[in-house]
Enzyme design. Structure first.
Site, PDB file in Angstrom:
ATOM      1  CG  HIS A 168      -0.830   0.999   1.698  1.00 48.21           C
ATOM      2  ND1 HIS A 168      -1.239   2.346   2.339  1.00 48.21           N
ATOM      3  CD2 HIS A 168      -3.013   1.474   0.891  1.00 48.21           C
ATOM      4  CE1 HIS A 168      -2.817   2.838   2.234  1.00 48.21           C
ATOM      5  NE2 HIS A 168      -3.290   2.352   1.394  1.00 48.21           N
ATOM      6  CB  ALA A 169      -0.078   4.668  -1.605  1.00 53.26           C
ATOM      7  NE  ARG A 170       0.982   6.082   6.448  1.00 52.27           N
ATOM      8  CZ  ARG A 170       0.344   6.721   7.830  1.00 52.27           C
ATOM      9  NH1 ARG A 170      -0.740   6.812   8.499  1.00 52.27           N
ATOM     10  NH2 ARG A 170       1.823   6.729   8.794  1.00 52.27           N
ATOM     11  CE  LYS A 171       0.805   0.073   5.431  1.00 55.70           C
ATOM     12  NZ  LYS A 171      -0.275  -1.358   6.230  1.00 55.70           N
ATOM     13  CB  ILE A 172       8.813   0.033   3.061  1.00 51.88           C
ATOM     14  CG1 ILE A 172       8.693  -0.516   4.553  1.00 51.88           C
ATOM     15  CG2 ILE A 172      10.695  -0.168   2.928  1.00 51.88           C
ATOM     16  CD1 ILE A 172       9.522   0.662   4.838  1.00 51.88           C
TER      17      ILE A 172
END
Ligand SMILES: *Cc1c(COP(=O)(O)O)cnc(C)c1O
Length: 378
Positions: free
Chosen positions: A178-182
């Protein structure tokens, strides 16, 4: 200034890569997904890596393939993203919430054993914000009680525990893109495993539970549809996402180094500020800082919520670290749960604060965040 909580690290390479499947017409799971899986397998050391539509579906696939079902209990930490518990509900099983250790925000392994009953079948340790759960005592406990272990490594690509990559300790380990991950493929996930039978079962269940034996393929040719000996799902990743994932993996070392540098600067600048606890990294652990999460304690000049509002007024986005899942409406009502059932998760719910941190963050932006925060608290 306007500083977001995060910004994905994407460039011309991803733009070019995503166009290729559109040109060839091979848009569903195919060669780029395979290449992405191989890159993650090589990097983590997991012999099996299967791309999915999200970490949530990777977790669900794990529980389904391990045969977790109605009447079973699955231990989950009480401070995590809601999906960790939701996948247990999908299987008709019951999530049992265990409190966390406030120093690491992760499962307090010492409290797990007390919650084990004859119905307990599995435990889902979460490597929250990019820091590993304490896997050695947890795996020992799981072996002793014959529990399956599904690691929620959504935040933890690149995280190690005494030199071993997370997601490779349990029966399976699940990553999020997801866009908030690494790294990101928009939405996306991957399940890691080492057992060949479990891998084959998950691979079939990822694609409607279909299985074609080599013999059948040989005898009937390519026109024949497979048998469906088990219930499956459509959890396949598209090749456009796979293509983005391949490019993101090439940037992983830089992304991780950048995150560490930014976190180090926050540690230095905020470590001595009264009322603020910076992230703790125990000996033998690495932290990837998917989120840089402070604890704003009772003795802080300004309470957490006021701090977040005042930072936003200066153009700085922050977030509550994550939520105490036992207090979310669905779980609170269904299982009649109270804050005191997991008091430290509740405290983390009320006091955690994630600061902006992303690879392209400039020194000037970070200095602005640090100066603003210190100005309110010192
Ligand atoms: C983000 C996250 C998930 C869900 O990942 P998706 O890919 O969005 O499904 C699950 N668990 C944790 C701890 C997460 O942070």
């Amino acid at each position: 200034m306007n500083i977001p909580i995060t910004r994905p690290y994407l460039g011309e390479e991803e733009r070019r890569a995503v166009a290729a499947p559109l040109e060839t017409g091979w848009v569903v799971q195919g060669p780029r997904v395979r290449e992405f899986e191989q890159a993650v397998s090589a990097m983590t050391g997991a012999p099996i890596a299967l791309a999915t539509t999200s970490c949530t579906t990777a977790l669900h696939l794990s529980l389904a393939a391990l045969g977790i079902g109605p009447g079973d209990e699955v231990i989950v930490p009480s401070f995590t993203f809601v999906a960790t518990a939701n996948v247990v509900e999908y299987q008709g099983a019951r999530p049992v919430f265990v409190d966390i250790d406030l120093a690491t925000f992760n499962l307090d392994v010492a409290q797990v054993e007390r919650r084990i009953t004859p119905r307990t079948r599995a435990v889902i340790p979460v490597h929250l914000f990019g820091l590993s759960a304490d896997m050695a005592p947890l795996m020992e406990l799981a072996r002793r009680h014959n529990l399956r272990v599904v690691e929620d490594a959504a935040c933890a690509l690149g995280t190690t525990y005494h030199g071993q990559h997370v997601g490779t300790f349990g029966d399976t380990g699940c990553l999020s893109f997801h866009a908030r991950k690494i790294i990101t493929t928009g939405e996306g996930g991957m399940v890691l495993a080492s057992d060949a039978d479990l891998g084959r079962r998950m691979e079939a269940m990822r694609s409607h539970g279909g299985v074609v034996s080599d013999l059948e393929r040989h005898q009937k040719g390519a026109f024949a549809l497979p048998d469906h000996p088990m219930l499956g799902y459509n959890y396949r990743m598209t090749d456009m996402q796979g293509a983005v994932g391949v490019e993101q993996m090439k940037k992983l070392d830089y992304i991780l180094a950048r995150r560490r540098d930014l976190a180090c600067r926050y540690d230095d600048a905020l470590g001595e500020v009264p009322g603020v606890a910076t992230p703790h990294v125990p000996q033998g652990y690495t932290h990837t800082y998917q989120s840089y999460v402070l604890l704003v304690t009772e003795d802080a000049q300004v309470p957490r919520d006021d701090l977040a509002v005042r930072l936003q007024a200066k153009g700085i986005s922050t977030r509550q670290g994550t939520h105490a899942v036992h207090l979310l409406g669905y779980y609170r009502q269904k299982y009649n749960l109270k804050p005191q059932d997991c008091p430290r998760a509740w405290q983390a719910h009320c006091q955690s604060l994630a600061l902006p941190l992303f690879p392209a963050m400039t020194d000037e932006e970070q200095a602005y965040v640090i100066d603003s925060l210190r100005g309110m608290l010192v």
